[in-house]
Design a protein around this motif. Sequence first.
Motif, PDB file in Angstrom:
ATOM      1  N   VAL A 277       1.122  -1.023  -0.060  1.00  0.00           N
ATOM      2  CA  VAL A 277       0.038   0.005   0.197  1.00  0.00           C
ATOM      3  C   VAL A 277       0.963   1.380   0.002  1.00  0.00           C
ATOM      4  CG1 VAL A 277      -1.599   1.318   1.313  1.00  0.00           C
ATOM      5  CG2 VAL A 277      -1.873  -1.124   1.091  1.00  0.00           C
ATOM      6  N   ILE A 278       0.548   2.206  -0.819  1.00  0.00           N
ATOM      7  CA  ILE A 278       1.251   3.308  -1.043  1.00  0.00           C
ATOM      8  C   ILE A 278       0.326   4.571  -0.833  1.00  0.00           C
ATOM      9  CG2 ILE A 278       3.137   2.419  -2.236  1.00  0.00           C
ATOM     10  CD1 ILE A 278       1.949   3.777  -4.652  1.00  0.00           C
ATOM     11  N   ASP A 279       0.809   5.836  -0.390  1.00  0.00           N
ATOM     12  CA  ASP A 279       0.346   6.972  -0.489  1.00  0.00           C
ATOM     13  C   ASP A 279       1.089   7.855  -1.461  1.00  0.00           C
ATOM     14  OD1 ASP A 279      -0.661   9.557   0.106  1.00  0.00           O
ATOM     15  OD2 ASP A 279      -0.506   9.432   2.234  1.00  0.00           O
ATOM     16  N   ILE A 280       0.478   8.202  -2.347  1.00  0.00           N
ATOM     17  CA  ILE A 280       1.037   8.923  -3.536  1.00  0.00           C
ATOM     18  C   ILE A 280       0.923  10.550  -3.127  1.00  0.00           C
ATOM     19  CG2 ILE A 280       0.376   7.394  -5.354  1.00  0.00           C
ATOM     20  CD1 ILE A 280      -1.575   9.114  -6.611  1.00  0.00           C
ATOM     21  N   ARG A 281       0.236  11.022  -2.241  1.00  0.00           N
ATOM     22  CA  ARG A 281       0.411  12.208  -1.756  1.00  0.00           C
ATOM     23  C   ARG A 281       1.331  12.483  -0.922  1.00  0.00           C
ATOM     24  NH1 ARG A 281      -4.534  14.748   1.614  1.00  0.00           N
ATOM     25  NH2 ARG A 281      -3.557  13.470   2.889  1.00  0.00           N
ATOM     26  N   GLY A 282       1.759  11.301  -0.141  1.00  0.00           N
ATOM     27  CA  GLY A 282       3.108  11.165   0.494  1.00  0.00           C
ATOM     28  C   GLY A 282       3.511  12.026   1.781  1.00  0.00           C
ATOM     29  N   ARG A 283       4.816  12.246   1.932  1.00  0.00           N
ATOM     30  CA  ARG A 283       5.196  13.411   2.716  1.00  0.00           C
ATOM     31  C   ARG A 283       6.154  14.235   1.815  1.00  0.00           C
ATOM     32  NH1 ARG A 283       6.719  11.755   7.791  1.00  0.00           N
ATOM     33  NH2 ARG A 283       8.505  13.101   7.787  1.00  0.00           N
ATOM     34  N   TYR A 284       6.770  15.186   2.622  1.00  0.00           N
ATOM     35  CA  TYR A 284       7.895  15.650   1.933  1.00  0.00           C
ATOM     36  C   TYR A 284       9.079  15.005   2.215  1.00  0.00           C
ATOM     37  CZ  TYR A 284       4.959  19.883   0.953  1.00  0.00           C
ATOM     38  OH  TYR A 284       4.203  20.768   0.229  1.00  0.00           O
ATOM     39  N   SER A 285      10.113  15.191   1.211  1.00  0.00           N
ATOM     40  CA  SER A 285      11.438  14.332   1.459  1.00  0.00           C
ATOM     41  C   SER A 285      12.259  15.054   2.441  1.00  0.00           C
ATOM     42  CB  SER A 285      12.096  14.592   0.158  1.00  0.00           C
ATOM     43  OG  SER A 285      13.367  14.494   0.371  1.00  0.00           O
ATOM     44  N   GLN A 286      12.875  14.047   3.350  1.00  0.00           N
ATOM     45  CA  GLN A 286      13.786  14.452   4.349  1.00  0.00           C
ATOM     46  C   GLN A 286      15.276  14.942   3.905  1.00  0.00           C
ATOM     47  OE1 GLN A 286      12.712  14.724   7.749  1.00  0.00           O
ATOM     48  NE2 GLN A 286      10.796  14.276   6.785  1.00  0.00           N
ATOM     49  N   PHE A 287      15.187  14.702   2.559  1.00  0.00           N
ATOM     50  CA  PHE A 287      16.670  14.911   1.932  1.00  0.00           C
ATOM     51  C   PHE A 287      16.585  16.105   1.037  1.00  0.00           C
ATOM     52  CE2 PHE A 287      16.896  10.684   3.597  1.00  0.00           C
ATOM     53  CZ  PHE A 287      18.057  10.744   4.050  1.00  0.00           C
ATOM     54  N   THR A 288      15.623  16.302   0.231  1.00  0.00           N
ATOM     55  CA  THR A 288      15.348  17.601  -0.703  1.00  0.00           C
ATOM     56  C   THR A 288      14.344  18.502  -0.531  1.00  0.00           C
ATOM     57  OG1 THR A 288      15.968  15.755  -2.682  1.00  0.00           O
ATOM     58  CG2 THR A 288      15.304  18.065  -3.203  1.00  0.00           C
ATOM     59  N   ARG A 289      14.811  19.561   0.003  1.00  0.00           N
ATOM     60  CA  ARG A 289      13.591  20.536   0.684  1.00  0.00           C
ATOM     61  C   ARG A 289      12.560  20.689  -0.526  1.00  0.00           C
ATOM     62  NH1 ARG A 289      13.681  23.817   4.987  1.00  0.00           N
ATOM     63  NH2 ARG A 289      15.891  23.350   5.338  1.00  0.00           N
ATOM     64  N   GLY A 290      11.279  20.529  -0.095  1.00  0.00           N
ATOM     65  CA  GLY A 290      10.300  21.176  -0.748  1.00  0.00           C
ATOM     66  C   GLY A 290       9.796  20.277  -1.818  1.00  0.00           C
ATOM     67  N   GLU A 291      10.427  18.912  -1.964  1.00  0.00           N
ATOM     68  CA  GLU A 291       9.998  17.887  -2.622  1.00  0.00           C
ATOM     69  C   GLU A 291       9.150  16.910  -2.109  1.00  0.00           C
ATOM     70  OE1 GLU A 291      10.349  18.091  -6.103  1.00  0.00           O
ATOM     71  OE2 GLU A 291      11.700  19.615  -6.201  1.00  0.00           O
ATOM     72  N   ARG A 292       8.157  16.279  -2.615  1.00  0.00           N
ATOM     73  CA  ARG A 292       7.496  15.192  -2.005  1.00  0.00           C
ATOM     74  C   ARG A 292       7.941  13.874  -2.361  1.00  0.00           C
ATOM     75  NH1 ARG A 292       2.714  16.097   0.576  1.00  0.00           N
ATOM     76  NH2 ARG A 292       1.794  18.044   0.735  1.00  0.00           N
ATOM     77  N   VAL A 293       7.428  12.838  -1.485  1.00  0.00           N
ATOM     78  CA  VAL A 293       7.938  11.598  -1.948  1.00  0.00           C
ATOM     79  C   VAL A 293       6.675  10.629  -1.928  1.00  0.00           C
ATOM     80  CG1 VAL A 293      10.008  11.655  -0.962  1.00  0.00           C
ATOM     81  CG2 VAL A 293       8.215  10.556   0.396  1.00  0.00           C
ATOM     82  N   VAL A 294       6.480   9.483  -2.421  1.00  0.00           N
ATOM     83  CA  VAL A 294       5.461   8.556  -2.516  1.00  0.00           C
ATOM     84  C   VAL A 294       5.845   7.772  -1.115  1.00  0.00           C
ATOM     85  CG1 VAL A 294       4.808   6.422  -3.202  1.00  0.00           C
ATOM     86  CG2 VAL A 294       4.810   8.230  -4.871  1.00  0.00           C
TER      87      VAL A 294
ATOM     88  N   ARG B 100      11.384   9.703  -5.986  1.00  0.00           N
ATOM     89  CA  ARG B 100      11.662   9.699  -4.599  1.00  0.00           C
ATOM     90  C   ARG B 100      10.407   8.812  -3.913  1.00  0.00           C
ATOM     91  NH1 ARG B 100      12.038  14.965  -6.436  1.00  0.00           N
ATOM     92  NH2 ARG B 100      14.125  16.004  -6.193  1.00  0.00           N
ATOM     93  N   VAL B 101      10.890   7.897  -2.984  1.00  0.00           N
ATOM     94  CA  VAL B 101      10.168   7.045  -2.287  1.00  0.00           C
ATOM     95  C   VAL B 101      10.580   7.156  -0.742  1.00  0.00           C
ATOM     96  CG1 VAL B 101       9.323   4.851  -2.167  1.00  0.00           C
ATOM     97  CG2 VAL B 101       9.321   5.650  -4.183  1.00  0.00           C
ATOM     98  N   GLY B 102       9.667   7.119   0.227  1.00  0.00           N
ATOM     99  CA  GLY B 102      10.068   6.988   1.621  1.00  0.00           C
ATOM    100  C   GLY B 102       9.541   5.504   2.114  1.00  0.00           C
ATOM    101  N   VAL B 103       9.882   5.228   3.285  1.00  0.00           N
ATOM    102  CA  VAL B 103       9.225   4.242   3.978  1.00  0.00           C
ATOM    103  C   VAL B 103       9.887   4.212   5.591  1.00  0.00           C
ATOM    104  CG1 VAL B 103      11.097   2.626   3.460  1.00  0.00           C
ATOM    105  CG2 VAL B 103       8.767   1.641   4.128  1.00  0.00           C
ATOM    106  N   PHE B 104       8.587   4.228   6.529  1.00  0.00           N
ATOM    107  CA  PHE B 104       8.969   3.857   7.818  1.00  0.00           C
ATOM    108  C   PHE B 104       9.197   2.076   7.857  1.00  0.00           C
ATOM    109  CE2 PHE B 104       6.758   7.946   8.058  1.00  0.00           C
ATOM    110  CZ  PHE B 104       7.725   8.599   8.536  1.00  0.00           C
ATOM    111  N   ALA B 105      10.260   1.823   8.457  1.00  0.00           N
ATOM    112  CA  ALA B 105      10.528   0.423   8.285  1.00  0.00           C
ATOM    113  C   ALA B 105      10.694  -0.222   9.884  1.00  0.00           C
ATOM    114  CB  ALA B 105      12.118   0.276   7.807  1.00  0.00           C
TER     115      ALA B 105
END
Length: 217
Positions: free
Chosen positions: A101-118, A162-167
Amino acid sequence: MNAGRLSKLHCKLMLDDRIVSFVCQVELENGRTGEPIKANLVTLEDKHIADFEEIWEPVLRQYGEEDKGFGWRLKQRLINQRPQHEGYAIECNGLTQGLMVIDIRGRYSQFTRGERVVLVELLAAAPWNRATIQRPRDYKLVGRSLLLFSRRRSREVGYSGRVGVFALPGAISFYEQMGMTRLELEPEDIIDASEAIPYLEYVVFQSQREVEDGDLS
């Protein structure tokens, strides 16, 4: 955000007398022979949730796997209610081999300011595809195929892969082997968190060493 683009890739596929939304074909590996195996990546359906509850979950609980209590049924309801949530499954040999399951609205990147991640909210392989439960596994590359598909969705919605995950702790090494960068987030950075949670992200500057995803066709 071009959230609607994926719908153009869907077609209806008959599997075991069910009509499912076929997304793409992925290549798994036979865990015993190393032979490549074609499998179908499809949208999440009731059958996949039933497979988790009736087949996967008892085995996951028996072996004490960290994701034994994942709320796939709840996530399915969110998918039906919120268009930014998407669910996928890999099917092969009549069984659900992996879920995501993914959230395509996601959250903001922790590495690239102002960019979103899935954001990958849930990702799991069937018990028989886990080295912690069965050796040799029935199929390899299930988790890899799902994670690479999340990168594809990230590009399609304009997030440049860009993709993020809480592992979960036991999954950290998998994500790191897939080329994701780890960041420890403090509880105040995460809603309803009582302790620091490992967060990993694919970031664009890793493009030269990311895992190739040309096998998603």
